[in-house]
Design a protein around this motif. Structure first.
Motif, PDB file in Angstrom:
ATOM      1  N   ARG A 211      94.200  10.353  94.376  1.00  0.00           N
ATOM      2  CA  ARG A 211      93.514  11.474  93.731  1.00  0.00           C
ATOM      3  C   ARG A 211      94.356  12.749  93.852  1.00  0.00           C
ATOM      4  NH1 ARG A 211      88.398  14.550  95.620  1.00  0.00           N
ATOM      5  NH2 ARG A 211      87.411  15.198  93.678  1.00  0.00           N
ATOM      6  N   VAL A 212      94.924  12.942  95.021  1.00  0.00           N
ATOM      7  CA  VAL A 212      95.763  14.118  95.256  1.00  0.00           C
ATOM      8  C   VAL A 212      96.968  14.114  94.316  1.00  0.00           C
ATOM      9  CG1 VAL A 212      97.260  15.265  96.940  1.00  0.00           C
ATOM     10  CG2 VAL A 212      95.052  14.344  97.663  1.00  0.00           C
ATOM     11  N   LEU A 213      97.626  12.969  94.205  1.00  0.00           N
ATOM     12  CA  LEU A 213      98.836  12.876  93.391  1.00  0.00           C
ATOM     13  C   LEU A 213      98.548  13.004  91.901  1.00  0.00           C
ATOM     14  CD1 LEU A 213     100.760  10.116  95.368  1.00  0.00           C
ATOM     15  CD2 LEU A 213     101.473  12.502  95.051  1.00  0.00           C
ATOM     16  N   VAL A 214      97.430  12.451  91.441  1.00  0.00           N
ATOM     17  CA  VAL A 214      97.101  12.568  90.023  1.00  0.00           C
ATOM     18  C   VAL A 214      96.774  14.020  89.670  1.00  0.00           C
ATOM     19  CG1 VAL A 214      95.477  11.903  88.208  1.00  0.00           C
ATOM     20  CG2 VAL A 214      96.389  10.173  89.745  1.00  0.00           C
ATOM     21  N   ARG A 215      96.067  14.706  90.560  1.00  0.00           N
ATOM     22  CA  ARG A 215      95.773  16.124  90.316  1.00  0.00           C
ATOM     23  C   ARG A 215      97.077  16.932  90.220  1.00  0.00           C
ATOM     24  NH1 ARG A 215      90.878  18.762  91.685  1.00  0.00           N
ATOM     25  NH2 ARG A 215      89.101  17.367  91.905  1.00  0.00           N
ATOM     26  N   ALA A 216      97.982  16.689  91.177  1.00  0.00           N
ATOM     27  CA  ALA A 216      99.277  17.378  91.157  1.00  0.00           C
ATOM     28  C   ALA A 216     100.082  16.978  89.926  1.00  0.00           C
ATOM     29  CB  ALA A 216     100.056  17.067  92.431  1.00  0.00           C
ATOM     30  N   GLY A 217      99.978  15.696  89.555  1.00  0.00           N
ATOM     31  CA  GLY A 217     100.709  15.194  88.408  1.00  0.00           C
ATOM     32  C   GLY A 217     100.271  15.822  87.100  1.00  0.00           C
ATOM     33  N   LEU A 218      98.978  16.075  86.962  1.00  0.00           N
ATOM     34  CA  LEU A 218      98.494  16.711  85.740  1.00  0.00           C
ATOM     35  C   LEU A 218      99.076  18.124  85.618  1.00  0.00           C
ATOM     36  CD1 LEU A 218      96.685  16.481  83.238  1.00  0.00           C
ATOM     37  CD2 LEU A 218      94.841  17.478  84.590  1.00  0.00           C
ATOM     38  N   ARG A 219      99.133  18.852  86.729  1.00  0.00           N
ATOM     39  CA  ARG A 219      99.744  20.185  86.696  1.00  0.00           C
ATOM     40  C   ARG A 219     101.219  20.087  86.296  1.00  0.00           C
ATOM     41  NH1 ARG A 219      96.609  20.656  91.481  1.00  0.00           N
ATOM     42  NH2 ARG A 219      98.433  20.282  92.801  1.00  0.00           N
ATOM     43  N   GLN A 220     101.911  19.079  86.823  1.00  0.00           N
ATOM     44  CA  GLN A 220     103.324  18.907  86.494  1.00  0.00           C
ATOM     45  C   GLN A 220     103.508  18.517  85.026  1.00  0.00           C
ATOM     46  OE1 GLN A 220     105.732  19.741  88.327  1.00  0.00           O
ATOM     47  NE2 GLN A 220     107.555  18.728  87.515  1.00  0.00           N
ATOM     48  N   ILE A 221     102.638  17.655  84.513  1.00  0.00           N
ATOM     49  CA  ILE A 221     102.705  17.288  83.091  1.00  0.00           C
ATOM     50  C   ILE A 221     102.556  18.536  82.230  1.00  0.00           C
ATOM     51  CG2 ILE A 221     101.407  16.137  81.238  1.00  0.00           C
ATOM     52  CD1 ILE A 221     100.857  13.857  83.240  1.00  0.00           C
ATOM     53  N   ASN A 222     101.602  19.385  82.582  1.00  0.00           N
ATOM     54  CA  ASN A 222     101.334  20.582  81.790  1.00  0.00           C
ATOM     55  C   ASN A 222     102.341  21.702  82.005  1.00  0.00           C
ATOM     56  OD1 ASN A 222      99.046  19.941  80.162  1.00  0.00           O
ATOM     57  ND2 ASN A 222      97.828  19.837  82.029  1.00  0.00           N
ATOM     58  N   SER A 223     103.300  21.484  82.894  1.00  0.00           N
ATOM     59  CA  SER A 223     104.415  22.421  83.000  1.00  0.00           C
ATOM     60  C   SER A 223     105.472  22.121  81.933  1.00  0.00           C
ATOM     61  CB  SER A 223     105.066  22.326  84.388  1.00  0.00           C
ATOM     62  OG  SER A 223     105.850  21.143  84.508  1.00  0.00           O
ATOM     63  N   PHE A 224     105.373  20.934  81.309  1.00  0.00           N
ATOM     64  CA  PHE A 224     106.295  20.491  80.254  1.00  0.00           C
ATOM     65  C   PHE A 224     107.747  20.542  80.724  1.00  0.00           C
ATOM     66  CE2 PHE A 224     102.489  21.852  77.979  1.00  0.00           C
ATOM     67  CZ  PHE A 224     102.220  20.700  77.273  1.00  0.00           C
ATOM     68  N   ALA A 225     107.953  20.198  82.001  1.00  0.00           N
ATOM     69  CA  ALA A 225     109.317  20.133  82.525  1.00  0.00           C
ATOM     70  C   ALA A 225     110.092  18.994  81.871  1.00  0.00           C
ATOM     71  CB  ALA A 225     109.274  19.954  84.045  1.00  0.00           C
ATOM     72  N   ARG A 226     109.399  17.952  81.471  1.00  0.00           N
ATOM     73  CA  ARG A 226     110.046  16.830  80.785  1.00  0.00           C
ATOM     74  C   ARG A 226     109.843  16.966  79.279  1.00  0.00           C
ATOM     75  NH1 ARG A 226     111.369  13.025  84.624  1.00  0.00           N
ATOM     76  NH2 ARG A 226     110.221  13.277  86.565  1.00  0.00           N
ATOM     77  N   PRO A 227     110.906  16.848  78.497  1.00  0.00           N
ATOM     78  CA  PRO A 227     110.771  16.922  77.039  1.00  0.00           C
ATOM     79  C   PRO A 227     109.795  15.895  76.463  1.00  0.00           C
ATOM     80  CG  PRO A 227     113.082  17.139  77.670  1.00  0.00           C
ATOM     81  CD  PRO A 227     112.323  16.769  78.919  1.00  0.00           C
ATOM     82  N   CYS A 228     109.638  14.751  77.129  1.00  0.00           N
ATOM     83  CA  CYS A 228     108.742  13.720  76.593  1.00  0.00           C
ATOM     84  C   CYS A 228     107.317  14.237  76.433  1.00  0.00           C
ATOM     85  CB  CYS A 228     108.778  12.470  77.472  1.00  0.00           C
ATOM     86  SG  CYS A 228     108.247  12.722  79.178  1.00  0.00           S
TER      87      CYS A 228
END
Length: 528
Positions: A211-228
């Motif tokens: 749960r902790v990692l998915v929450r952090a992961g959503l924030r990282q996804i929405n940073s758009f650090a990856r072009p994908c």
């Protein structure tokens, strides 16, 4: 009858046993048995500039696992390596003797596979190739002859949380390599976006560290650090989104992971791997176009096979078991999931190819499908997976016996009760509002072991009913209860209620975004 405080209390009770509730509390790399030994072997190979091969898997978890290790090697400037994503149709699952002979490598590292790769491990020994296995699937009584083995499911592995996916094991390997190589400033948090995809795609328990990692992961996804992720945002219209986040937890489940999975299901998962590792937006958009084509074909094949399977399901069976010659192996798992949801019981779909029947199994509620298959293993050639989903192989001549044995094993199981495990209870109509939605959102992400709360609304008057979608598979309704009106949708509806009747419905509360406006809607799960 539930009110809002009662809902908050019931949802919070799901996490009372969680030991890791923040990133700072995650178990340390050295607590993952085998990780230090594996890191030591890999570090020595790097120092000696040996040829290294990473062998992944063709599903989302395997692709994300491969991308994590690939990115690490790129970051440290190591070039003498290659990544092999097996092709579902040409190579089959995981590391095998053929792949070993194909790879020109001095060290092979598996990610998200290998725990049952006995023949491949023996082939590595014969050829003098070092082998590091990282996996998360259930091992057999024996283990392959690897130089190092990292799998939290192994009996001697005392890792604090067992239910993690292959990408998480790969991430812990990278963490161990960071320590082994003395890379003090290396940032591990940048991988949480890939971890979130893999955790959700592989149906891991969304509790504790997951749960902790998915929450952090959503924030990282929405940073758009990856072009994908920028490419997916453009494709889906999320780029102009004006609400709190471009992507939500549901978007990971229903938009992103199906895309990543589709290439491996229909063609070759290497395309998805290259997409995740895209360095610029133009490259990502080109690869996404190919993936989207695969996804469109996947939807078509899935629809055809689902309709075919549904015709042969017997209402008397406790477990749905169907098979056919030459059914597309890339969609049998999705079809099994749809059958399980529709009939509210476990489902297994087999594709027969000559003297081999390959099956995908999906469960309902908290029922352990892997344990069920294990209880009938005399009719199965091989199997593996998790409590909620499994893969198996059987001889076509034994399928009738297997179906009988599975049904007999479940003769006393009430799957109707199990399928309603996520029913929180009856709720008052005047409690269904934005405050309740905020309470529900605060306990996200939802998924395995933390299902979205389902509520019962009693004696609701049907005010209007309209067909939704070009194929007429869904309904849009307006319901009235206690002088309040609610918009509702019923996807893949089983019953079409008449206007003017009163009905009891099971529903999930959701947000609807239309033309820049947000509203609440009831997502009907069942009309009782």
């Amino acid at each position: 009858m539930l009110d809002k405080p009662a809902v908050a209390t019931l949802l919070s009770q799901r996490f009372l046993g969680d030991k890791h509730t923040s990133l700072s509390q995650l178990p340390l790399p050295h607590t993952m048995s085998g990780a230090k030994a594996a890191a030591s072997i890999i570090a020595a190979s790097i120092k000696n500039n040996e040829k290294i091969a990473i062998v992944g898997d063709y599903d989302c978890d395997g692709v994300c696992s491969s991308a994590i290790l690939d990115e690490f090697f790129c970051d440290i400037g190591y070039e003498n390596y290659k990544v092999k994503i097996p092709n579902r149709f040409k190579d089959g699952y995981g590391l095998n003797e053929s792949i070993v002979s194909e790879l020109d490598a001095q060290l092979i590292i598996t990610v998200d596979n290998g725990i049952t790769a006995f023949e491949a491990a023996n082939e590595c020994k014969k050829r003098g190739i070092k082998l590091v296995i990282t996996d998360h699937h259930m091992p057999l009584d024996e283990l392959p002859r690897a130089d190092a083995l990292v799998d939290p499911q192994c009996k001697d592995n005392e890792f604090a949380f067992k239910e993690i996916c292959g990408a998480q094991v790969a991430w812990y390997l990278v963490a161990a390599l960071k320590d082994e190589l003395g890379l003090v400033g290396y940032e591990l948090g940048k991988f949480t976006d890939l971890l979130a995809l893999a955790i959700i795609a592989d149906m891991m328990e969304l509790k504790d560290m997951n749960r902790v990692l998915v929450r952090a992961g959503l924030r990282q996804i929405n940073s758009f650090a990856r072009p994908c992720f920028s490419a997916i945002a453009r494709l889906s219209g999320k780029e102009s989104f004006t609400f709190k986040e471009s992507f939500t937890f549901d978007d990971i489940s229903f938009l992103i992971t199906p895309l990543i999975n589709s290439a491996g299901r229909m063609d070759d998962a290497t395309v998805s791997f290259e997409f995740l590792r895209s360095r610029d937006l133009r490259c990502a958009e080109g690869l996404l176009a190919k993936i989207s084509e695969c996804n469109a074909v996947r939807k078509e094949r899935e629809k055809e096979l689902f309709e075919l399977c549904a015709k042969s399901v017997s209402e008397n069976d406790k477990v749905v078991v169907v098979w056919g010659e030459g059914w597309h192996e890339g969609v049998i798992g999705i079809v099994a999931s749809r059958l399980a949801r529709l009939y509210k019981r476990p489902a297994i779909v087999f594709s027969i190819d000559g003297q081999r029947a390959k099956g995908s199994a999906r469960s309902v509620g908290k029922f352990d499908i892997l344990a069920l298959i294990s209880s009938c293993e005399s009719f199965v050639s091989s199997f593996g997976g998790h409590k909620g989903a499994a893969g198996l192989v059987a001889e076509p001549s034994k399928l009738v016996q297997l179906k009988t044995a599975l049904n007999q094993a479940c003769s006393n199981v009430d799957f109707n009760q199990i399928s309603h495990d996520d029913l929180l209870g009856d709720i008052k109509a005047d409690c269904v509002d934005s405050e309740l939605m905020d309470i529900i959102d605060s306990f996200a992400p939802y998924g395995s072991k933390n299902p979205k709360p389902v509520f019962a609304l009693r004696s609701a008057l049907v005010v209007s009913v309209n067909t939704l979608g070009s194929e007429g598979l869904h309904l849009r309704l307006v319901l009235r209860a206690d002088n309040r009106c609610f918009e509702a949708v019923y996807f893949n509806f089983e019953k079409r209620p008449a206007i003017g009747v009163r009905i009891d419905v099971l529903f999930i509360l959701g947000r609807n975004y239309f033309r820049g406006q947000e509203s609440l809607q009831l997502i009907i799960q069942e009309i009782l």
